[in-house]
Design a protein around this motif. Structure first.
Motif, PDB file in Angstrom:
ATOM      1  N   ARG A 282       1.853   5.306  -2.707  1.00 21.40           N
ATOM      2  CA  ARG A 282       1.446   6.617  -2.212  1.00 21.40           C
ATOM      3  C   ARG A 282       2.361   7.754  -2.629  1.00 21.40           C
ATOM      4  O   ARG A 282       2.006   8.916  -2.514  1.00 21.40           O
ATOM      5  CB  ARG A 282       1.322   6.571  -0.682  1.00 21.40           C
TER       6      ARG A 282
ATOM      7  N   HIS B 258       0.824  -1.210   0.000  1.00 12.75           N
ATOM      8  CA  HIS B 258       0.000   0.000   0.000  1.00 12.75           C
ATOM      9  C   HIS B 258       0.858   1.260   0.000  1.00 12.75           C
ATOM     10  O   HIS B 258       0.580   2.215  -0.735  1.00 12.75           O
ATOM     11  CB  HIS B 258      -0.909   0.008   1.233  1.00 12.75           C
TER      12      HIS B 258
ATOM     13  N   THR C 118      -6.200   2.201   6.327  1.00  7.63           N
ATOM     14  CA  THR C 118      -6.752   1.621   5.098  1.00  7.63           C
ATOM     15  C   THR C 118      -6.813   0.098   5.191  1.00  7.63           C
ATOM     16  O   THR C 118      -7.816  -0.526   4.818  1.00  7.63           O
ATOM     17  CB  THR C 118      -5.897   2.027   3.886  1.00  7.63           C
ATOM     18  N   LEU C 119      -5.738  -0.514   5.704  1.00  4.37           N
ATOM     19  CA  LEU C 119      -5.727  -1.969   5.859  1.00  4.37           C
ATOM     20  C   LEU C 119      -6.796  -2.428   6.841  1.00  4.37           C
ATOM     21  O   LEU C 119      -7.438  -3.468   6.632  1.00  4.37           O
ATOM     22  CB  LEU C 119      -4.357  -2.441   6.343  1.00  4.37           C
TER      23      LEU C 119
ATOM     24  N   GLU D  29      -1.931   4.296   6.020  1.00  7.59           N
ATOM     25  CA  GLU D  29      -2.198   3.026   5.348  1.00  7.59           C
ATOM     26  C   GLU D  29      -2.613   1.922   6.319  1.00  7.59           C
ATOM     27  O   GLU D  29      -3.288   0.975   5.924  1.00  7.59           O
ATOM     28  CB  GLU D  29      -0.981   2.601   4.528  1.00  7.59           C
TER      29      GLU D  29
END
Length: 413
Positions: free
Chosen positions: A68, A64, A141-142, A138
């Motif tokens: 970015r 991820h 996000t995970l 992130e």
């Protein structure tokens, strides 16, 4: 080293070239004069198997983070924005047990657009931003992905396979990663671990790149050499590749469905032979639905509504589709037979498994020999007509991803 391939299929109008850059990066270039996209996929031989025990999900987190931004292109989601502003397309990535794949498809065949996308793509692996702010974002996000996926039967089955594997086995881990698993250390320690993981594993010699476009292979090679030679080559690093042994003792588990599915699934761990692929013959025979087949017999008894068989590795050519992230890795693969059963079939689950083994025993010997010869003839005919129509490839992005992943399984290109 540059090598152009001699076509074995007279209907294939594409051109192929394999290149090894000075830093050790292996590249497959494909020129398709009829394609309306520019596509690239890069696989690195580092996945969730290499997560530190105290930071499970680190490989997925790094996947991820790399998208970015980079020091050369620090704007958030720079590659995705570039693709959107230059014809549109798709950016994708996924983490497996033994490798991670990154890709993009650009709806433009202009050389300058492909060059710009490749430059931004390459810098994800040259100088990625791995600061604490990006890592923290992130992780959230995970966590969101984990919350969504844990309510699907497929992901729950994968995790059951992980938790029920033998203690100390490499399968016995939480590969997805979430806020809890990634917060076992401080954010500073997580940052240090992420940088170490990247430096140890994201090296040119551990990567395979596939680029597909309508430019001549000379142009594609020039663009790749221009943008990817700065990836660290990692000379001298020795990595221990884990050997895969049987993960489970013979047992039956019951998993409560959250999607109202009723299935009986039987899974075996098999050795993998990338050249002969004998498991594909068994897959085709078990998948057969004609009269006299196992599927036809069990449907006739009213026990099943469908029978699905899958095995790794996943191939864009073979039609094999693996439903599990554990399907194929390091010389081993999972062979899975999945019966979608009726209420009566669920009651008869032991008899159903008994009939499966009876059918497998029936296939031994002459029947299998005759089928292998017939199947070989059919596959040769299929190969000769494989590239006649572009419609046979439903997604060039997935096509490139499959090739990049399979790159690791090929003995020589």
């Amino acid at each position: 080293m540059t090598k152009s391939w001699n076509k074995r299929n007279s209907n294939d109008y594409r051109s192929y070239r394999s290149v090894t850059l000075e830093n050790g990066l292996s590249v497959l270039l494909i020129r398709d004069p009829e394609i309306a996209q520019s596509v690239a996929a890069l696989s690195v031989s580092a996945g969730s198997f290499f997560d530190p025990p105290s930071i499970q999900g680190l490989a997925h987190l790094i996947e991820h983070v790399l998208f970015r931004g980079s020091k050369a292109f620090p704007q958030l989601d720079e590659l995705n924005d570039y693709v959107s502003f230059n014809g549109g397309g798709e950016v994708n990535a996924h983490t497996e047990l033994d490798h991670t794949t990154f890709s993009f498809a650009l709806n433009s065949v202009k050389s300058e657009h492909l060059s710009g996308a490749l430059e931004r793509f390459a810098h994800q692996f040259i100088d990625p931003l791995m600061d604490k702010e990006t890592l923290g974002r992130e992780i959230i996000t995970l966590e969101s992905e984990f919350v969504n996926c844990k309510h699907t039967d497929a992901e729950r089955l994968d995790q059951l396979m992980a938790h029920t594997s033998k203690a100390g086995h490499i399968f016995n881990r939480f590969t997805w990663g979430n806020k809890k698993s990634l917060s076992q250390v401080s954010l500073d320690e997580l940052g240090e671990a992420a940088v170490k993981f990247f430096n140890d594993h994201y090296q040119a010699s551990s990567m395979k790149l596939v680029v597909l476009g309508n430019e001549h292979c000379d142009t594609l090679e020039r663009l790749v050499s221009q943008h990817f030679t700065l990836i660290h080559n990692g000379e001298g690093l020795k990595r221990e590749i884990p050997m895969i042994t049987q993960p489970w003792d013979p047992k039956m588990y019951t998993l409560e469905s959250v999607q109202s599915n009723e299935n009986v699934v039987i899974t075996w761990m098999l050795p993998r032979n990338n050249q002969k692929m004998p498991e594909t013959y068994l897959l085709r025979l078990l998948s057969n639905e004609s009269e006299g087949s196992l599927c036809s017999f069990l449907k006739g008894k009213g026990w099943i509504t469908s029978l699905n068989v899958d095995v790794g590795p996943v191939s864009g050519f073979s039609g094999i589709k693996s439903s599990s992230s554990y399907s194929s890795t390091y010389g081993s693969q999972l062979f899975r037979v999945d019966f979608e059963v009726t209420k009566e079939g669920l009651k008869q689950k032991y008899s159903l498994v008994h009939h499966l083994y009876q059918y497998i025993n029936l296939l031994r010997g002459k029947i299998m020999d005759e089928y292998m010869e017939e199947y070989g003839d059919l596959q040769r005919m299929k190969f000769q007509s494989l590239y006649i129509d572009q419609k046979l490839i439903s997604s060039f992005l997935q096509f490139a991803e499959s090739l990049a992943g399979l790159f690791f399984n090929l003995i020589s290109i």
